[in-house]
Motif scaffolding. Structure first.
Motif, PDB file in Angstrom:
ATOM      1  N   ASP A  63      15.454-131.576  -1.071  1.00 43.03           N
ATOM      2  CA  ASP A  63      14.163-131.250  -0.560  1.00 43.03           C
ATOM      3  C   ASP A  63      14.785-129.406   0.260  1.00 43.03           C
ATOM      4  N   THR A  64      14.542-128.235   0.518  1.00 40.50           N
ATOM      5  CA  THR A  64      15.542-127.010   0.855  1.00 40.50           C
ATOM      6  C   THR A  64      16.208-127.614   1.412  1.00 40.50           C
ATOM      7  N   VAL A  65      16.033-127.726   2.570  1.00 38.86           N
ATOM      8  CA  VAL A  65      16.558-128.337   3.825  1.00 38.86           C
ATOM      9  C   VAL A  65      17.079-126.815   4.673  1.00 38.86           C
ATOM     10  N   GLY A  66      15.798-125.806   5.394  1.00 37.97           N
ATOM     11  CA  GLY A  66      16.540-124.757   5.444  1.00 37.97           C
ATOM     12  C   GLY A  66      16.586-123.535   4.776  1.00 37.97           C
ATOM     13  N   GLN A  67      17.359-123.633   3.597  1.00 36.43           N
ATOM     14  CA  GLN A  67      17.555-122.729   2.738  1.00 36.43           C
ATOM     15  C   GLN A  67      16.721-121.123   2.532  1.00 36.43           C
ATOM     16  N   GLU A  68      15.477-121.927   2.766  1.00 37.68           N
ATOM     17  CA  GLU A  68      14.627-121.157   2.368  1.00 37.68           C
ATOM     18  C   GLU A  68      13.854-119.872   3.112  1.00 37.68           C
ATOM     19  N   THR A  69      14.327-119.723   4.551  1.00 33.10           N
ATOM     20  CA  THR A  69      14.472-118.601   4.929  1.00 33.10           C
ATOM     21  C   THR A  69      15.385-118.298   4.777  1.00 33.10           C
ATOM     22  N   PHE A  70      17.008-118.509   3.732  1.00 37.56           N
ATOM     23  CA  PHE A  70      17.859-116.977   3.758  1.00 37.56           C
ATOM     24  C   PHE A  70      17.241-116.552   2.393  1.00 37.56           C
ATOM     25  N   ARG A  71      16.268-117.274   1.631  1.00 38.50           N
ATOM     26  CA  ARG A  71      16.094-116.738   0.305  1.00 38.50           C
ATOM     27  C   ARG A  71      17.187-116.770  -0.671  1.00 38.50           C
ATOM     28  N   SER A  72      18.184-117.945  -0.200  1.00 35.51           N
ATOM     29  CA  SER A  72      19.293-118.438  -0.612  1.00 35.51           C
ATOM     30  C   SER A  72      19.550-119.572  -2.375  1.00 35.51           C
ATOM     31  N   ILE A  73      18.429-120.333  -2.405  1.00 36.02           N
ATOM     32  CA  ILE A  73      18.390-121.046  -3.157  1.00 36.02           C
ATOM     33  C   ILE A  73      18.730-121.287  -4.401  1.00 36.02           C
ATOM     34  N   THR A  74      20.039-122.115  -4.883  1.00 34.83           N
ATOM     35  CA  THR A  74      20.532-121.810  -5.260  1.00 34.83           C
ATOM     36  C   THR A  74      20.007-122.066  -7.088  1.00 34.83           C
ATOM     37  N   ARG A  75      20.742-121.436  -7.904  1.00 34.27           N
ATOM     38  CA  ARG A  75      19.633-121.856  -9.266  1.00 34.27           C
ATOM     39  C   ARG A  75      20.370-123.601  -9.715  1.00 34.27           C
ATOM     40  N   SER A  76      21.398-123.632  -9.286  1.00 36.63           N
ATOM     41  CA  SER A  76      21.979-125.622  -9.304  1.00 36.63           C
ATOM     42  C   SER A  76      20.199-126.505  -8.527  1.00 36.63           C
ATOM     43  N   TYR A  77      19.528-125.869  -7.765  1.00 37.93           N
ATOM     44  CA  TYR A  77      18.926-126.603  -6.773  1.00 37.93           C
ATOM     45  C   TYR A  77      17.510-127.168  -7.633  1.00 37.93           C
ATOM     46  N   TYR A  78      17.471-125.787  -8.958  1.00 39.60           N
ATOM     47  CA  TYR A  78      16.264-126.136  -9.315  1.00 39.60           C
ATOM     48  C   TYR A  78      16.319-126.347 -10.867  1.00 39.60           C
ATOM     49  N   ARG A  79      17.463-126.845 -10.976  1.00 40.15           N
ATOM     50  CA  ARG A  79      18.169-127.262 -12.626  1.00 40.15           C
ATOM     51  C   ARG A  79      17.724-128.784 -13.460  1.00 40.15           C
TER      52      ARG A  79
END
Ligand code: GDP
Length: 173
Positions: A63-79
Protein backbone atom coordinates in the motif's frame (compact mmCIF):
# COMPACT_ATOMS: atom_id res chain seq x y z
CA UNK A 1 8.70 -35.17 2.55
CA UNK A 2 9.05 -31.48 1.89
CA UNK A 3 5.99 -29.44 1.04
CA UNK A 4 6.35 -27.43 -2.15
CA UNK A 5 6.70 -23.74 -1.45
CA UNK A 6 3.71 -21.72 -2.59
CA UNK A 7 4.32 -19.30 -5.39
CA UNK A 8 4.21 -15.63 -4.54
CA UNK A 9 2.48 -12.78 -6.34
CA UNK A 10 3.21 -9.14 -5.60
CA UNK A 11 0.28 -6.73 -5.68
CA UNK A 12 0.27 -3.00 -5.39
CA UNK A 13 -2.69 -0.78 -4.55
CA UNK A 14 -2.78 2.64 -6.18
CA UNK A 15 -5.20 5.51 -6.59
CA UNK A 16 -5.88 8.93 -5.06
CA UNK A 17 -5.72 9.62 -1.33
CA UNK A 18 -8.89 8.71 0.56
CA UNK A 19 -10.37 6.29 -2.00
CA UNK A 20 -10.04 3.42 0.49
CA UNK A 21 -6.80 1.64 -0.41
CA UNK A 22 -5.76 0.97 3.19
CA UNK A 23 -9.31 0.03 4.09
CA UNK A 24 -9.48 -2.55 1.28
CA UNK A 25 -6.21 -4.07 2.45
CA UNK A 26 -7.39 -4.18 6.07
CA UNK A 27 -10.75 -5.71 5.11
CA UNK A 28 -9.09 -8.34 2.93
CA UNK A 29 -6.35 -9.36 5.37
CA UNK A 30 -8.06 -8.84 8.75
CA UNK A 31 -11.78 -8.74 7.88
CA UNK A 32 -12.38 -5.49 9.67
CA UNK A 33 -13.13 -1.85 8.88
CA UNK A 34 -11.90 1.24 10.67
CA UNK A 35 -14.34 4.11 10.06
CA UNK A 36 -11.82 6.94 10.30
CA UNK A 37 -8.39 5.78 9.29
CA UNK A 38 -5.73 8.06 10.68
CA UNK A 39 -2.44 7.88 8.86
CA UNK A 40 -0.96 6.08 11.85
CA UNK A 41 -3.15 3.02 11.31
CA UNK A 42 -2.09 2.56 7.72
CA UNK A 43 -0.50 -0.72 6.83
CA UNK A 44 2.41 -0.59 4.48
CA UNK A 45 2.51 -4.24 3.61
CA UNK A 46 0.48 -7.36 4.24
CA UNK A 47 0.59 -10.96 3.08
CA UNK A 48 -2.19 -13.47 2.73
CA UNK A 49 -2.53 -17.00 1.40
CA UNK A 50 -5.20 -17.76 -1.18
CA UNK A 51 -5.98 -20.76 -3.35
CA UNK A 52 -6.61 -20.66 -7.10
CA UNK A 53 -7.59 -23.96 -8.74
CA UNK A 54 -6.06 -25.90 -5.81
CA UNK A 55 -2.82 -23.96 -6.11
CA UNK A 56 -1.76 -22.17 -2.91
CA UNK A 57 -0.57 -18.66 -3.68
CA UNK A 58 0.96 -16.16 -1.30
CA UNK A 59 -0.14 -12.61 -2.04
CA UNK A 60 2.27 -9.90 -0.94
CA UNK A 61 0.39 -6.65 -1.05
CA UNK A 62 1.87 -3.17 -0.88
CA UNK A 63 0.00 0.00 0.00
CA UNK A 64 1.26 3.50 -0.74
CA UNK A 65 0.56 4.79 2.82
CA UNK A 66 0.07 8.40 1.91
CA UNK A 67 2.97 8.79 -0.50
CA UNK A 68 0.48 9.37 -3.32
CA UNK A 69 -0.14 12.87 -1.95
CA UNK A 70 3.33 13.88 -2.96
CA UNK A 71 3.55 11.96 -6.24
CA UNK A 72 6.64 10.38 -4.83
CA UNK A 73 5.90 6.73 -5.39
CA UNK A 74 9.18 5.13 -6.15
CA UNK A 75 10.04 2.77 -8.93
CA UNK A 76 10.78 -0.01 -6.46
CA UNK A 77 7.18 0.14 -5.33
CA UNK A 78 6.03 -0.83 -8.82
CA UNK A 79 8.84 -3.24 -9.61
CA UNK A 80 7.94 -6.90 -10.13
CA UNK A 81 4.28 -6.35 -9.42
CA UNK A 82 2.07 -9.00 -10.99
CA UNK A 83 -1.16 -7.28 -10.04
CA UNK A 84 -2.25 -3.69 -9.54
CA UNK A 85 -5.47 -2.68 -7.85
CA UNK A 86 -6.31 0.74 -9.24
CA UNK A 87 -8.89 2.29 -6.91
CA UNK A 88 -11.27 5.23 -7.25
CA UNK A 89 -14.10 6.39 -5.00
CA UNK A 90 -17.55 6.20 -6.64
CA UNK A 91 -18.65 9.26 -4.59
CA UNK A 92 -15.75 11.49 -5.74
CA UNK A 93 -15.70 12.14 -9.45
CA UNK A 94 -12.18 13.60 -9.45
CA UNK A 95 -10.74 10.28 -8.27
CA UNK A 96 -12.24 8.70 -11.41
CA UNK A 97 -10.92 11.54 -13.59
CA UNK A 98 -7.37 10.85 -12.33
CA UNK A 99 -7.37 7.23 -13.48
CA UNK A 100 -5.63 8.00 -16.76
CA UNK A 101 -2.66 9.54 -14.98
CA UNK A 102 -2.41 6.51 -12.67
CA UNK A 103 -2.36 4.29 -15.77
CA UNK A 104 0.47 6.41 -17.16
CA UNK A 105 2.43 5.91 -13.95
CA UNK A 106 1.83 2.19 -14.20
CA UNK A 107 2.92 1.89 -17.81
CA UNK A 108 6.03 3.91 -17.03
CA UNK A 109 7.13 2.03 -13.92
CA UNK A 110 5.48 -1.41 -13.83
CA UNK A 111 6.18 -4.24 -16.25
CA UNK A 112 4.07 -4.48 -19.38
CA UNK A 113 2.49 -7.69 -18.09
CA UNK A 114 0.96 -6.29 -14.93
CA UNK A 115 -2.67 -7.31 -14.55
CA UNK A 116 -4.82 -4.35 -13.55
CA UNK A 117 -8.05 -4.58 -11.58
CA UNK A 118 -10.00 -1.32 -11.62
CA UNK A 119 -11.96 -0.89 -8.40
CA UNK A 120 -14.84 1.49 -7.80
CA UNK A 121 -14.85 1.54 -4.00
CA UNK A 122 -17.44 2.74 -1.42
CA UNK A 123 -20.38 1.18 -3.28
CA UNK A 124 -22.23 1.14 0.08
CA UNK A 125 -22.63 4.92 -0.36
CA UNK A 126 -25.08 4.53 -3.24
CA UNK A 127 -26.96 7.74 -2.43
CA UNK A 128 -23.79 9.80 -2.89
CA UNK A 129 -22.72 8.05 -6.09
CA UNK A 130 -21.00 10.38 -8.59
CA UNK A 131 -19.70 7.77 -11.07
CA UNK A 132 -22.08 5.23 -12.57
CA UNK A 133 -21.27 1.55 -12.79
CA UNK A 134 -21.55 1.81 -16.59
CA UNK A 135 -18.80 4.46 -16.68
CA UNK A 136 -16.53 2.15 -14.68
CA UNK A 137 -17.30 -0.76 -17.01
CA UNK A 138 -16.65 1.43 -20.06
CA UNK A 139 -13.33 2.80 -18.74
CA UNK A 140 -12.17 -0.75 -17.96
CA UNK A 141 -13.19 -1.95 -21.42
CA UNK A 142 -11.45 0.95 -23.14
CA UNK A 143 -8.19 0.29 -21.30
CA UNK A 144 -8.21 -3.51 -21.11
CA UNK A 145 -8.69 -3.69 -17.34
CA UNK A 146 -10.73 -5.96 -15.11
CA UNK A 147 -13.39 -4.17 -13.09
CA UNK A 148 -15.31 -4.54 -9.85
CA UNK A 149 -17.21 -2.29 -7.48
CA UNK A 150 -16.42 -2.92 -3.82
CA UNK A 151 -17.14 -1.72 -0.31
CA UNK A 152 -14.32 -1.93 2.21
CA UNK A 153 -16.97 -1.10 4.80
CA UNK A 154 -19.44 -3.95 4.15
CA UNK A 155 -16.77 -6.22 2.61
CA UNK A 156 -18.81 -6.53 -0.58
CA UNK A 157 -16.63 -7.93 -3.39
CA UNK A 158 -13.40 -7.26 -1.47
CA UNK A 159 -12.16 -10.83 -1.35
CA UNK A 160 -13.39 -11.36 -4.90
CA UNK A 161 -11.38 -8.39 -6.18
CA UNK A 162 -8.11 -9.73 -4.78
CA UNK A 163 -8.82 -13.33 -5.79
CA UNK A 164 -10.10 -12.53 -9.29
CA UNK A 165 -6.92 -10.56 -9.93
CA UNK A 166 -4.84 -13.64 -9.08
CA UNK A 167 -7.07 -15.83 -11.22
CA UNK A 168 -6.62 -13.39 -14.12
CA UNK A 169 -2.84 -13.43 -13.62
CA UNK A 170 -2.79 -17.21 -13.68
CA UNK A 171 -4.82 -17.32 -16.89
CA UNK A 172 -2.48 -14.81 -18.49
CA UNK A 173 0.58 -16.95 -17.81
P1 GDP B 1 -6.59 5.60 1.32
O1 GDP B 1 -6.04 6.96 1.56
O2 GDP B 1 -6.85 5.37 -0.15
O3 GDP B 1 -5.77 4.50 1.91
O4 GDP B 1 -8.04 5.56 2.00
P2 GDP B 1 -8.47 5.02 3.45
O5 GDP B 1 -8.49 3.52 3.45
O6 GDP B 1 -7.65 5.71 4.48
O7 GDP B 1 -10.00 5.52 3.50
C1 GDP B 1 -10.33 6.90 3.47
C2 GDP B 1 -11.65 7.11 4.22
O8 GDP B 1 -12.72 6.48 3.53
C3 GDP B 1 -11.64 6.53 5.63
O9 GDP B 1 -12.35 7.39 6.49
C4 GDP B 1 -12.35 5.20 5.47
O10 GDP B 1 -12.97 4.81 6.66
C5 GDP B 1 -13.36 5.53 4.38
N1 GDP B 1 -13.69 4.35 3.55
C6 GDP B 1 -12.82 3.53 2.93
N2 GDP B 1 -13.46 2.59 2.21
C7 GDP B 1 -14.80 2.82 2.42
C8 GDP B 1 -15.99 2.18 1.94
O11 GDP B 1 -15.97 1.19 1.18
N3 GDP B 1 -17.18 2.71 2.35
C9 GDP B 1 -17.26 3.79 3.18
N4 GDP B 1 -18.48 4.24 3.51
N5 GDP B 1 -16.15 4.42 3.63
C10 GDP B 1 -14.94 3.94 3.25
Amino acid sequence: MEMPRPSTLKYIIIGDTGVGKSSLLLQFTEKRFQPANGSTTNVEFAAKMITINDEPIKLKIWDTVGQETFRSITRSYYRDSAGALLVYDITRRETFNHLASWLEDLSEHAGANVTIMLIGNKCDLARRRAVSTEEGVQFAEDHGLYFMETSAKTAQNVEEAFINTAAAIRENI
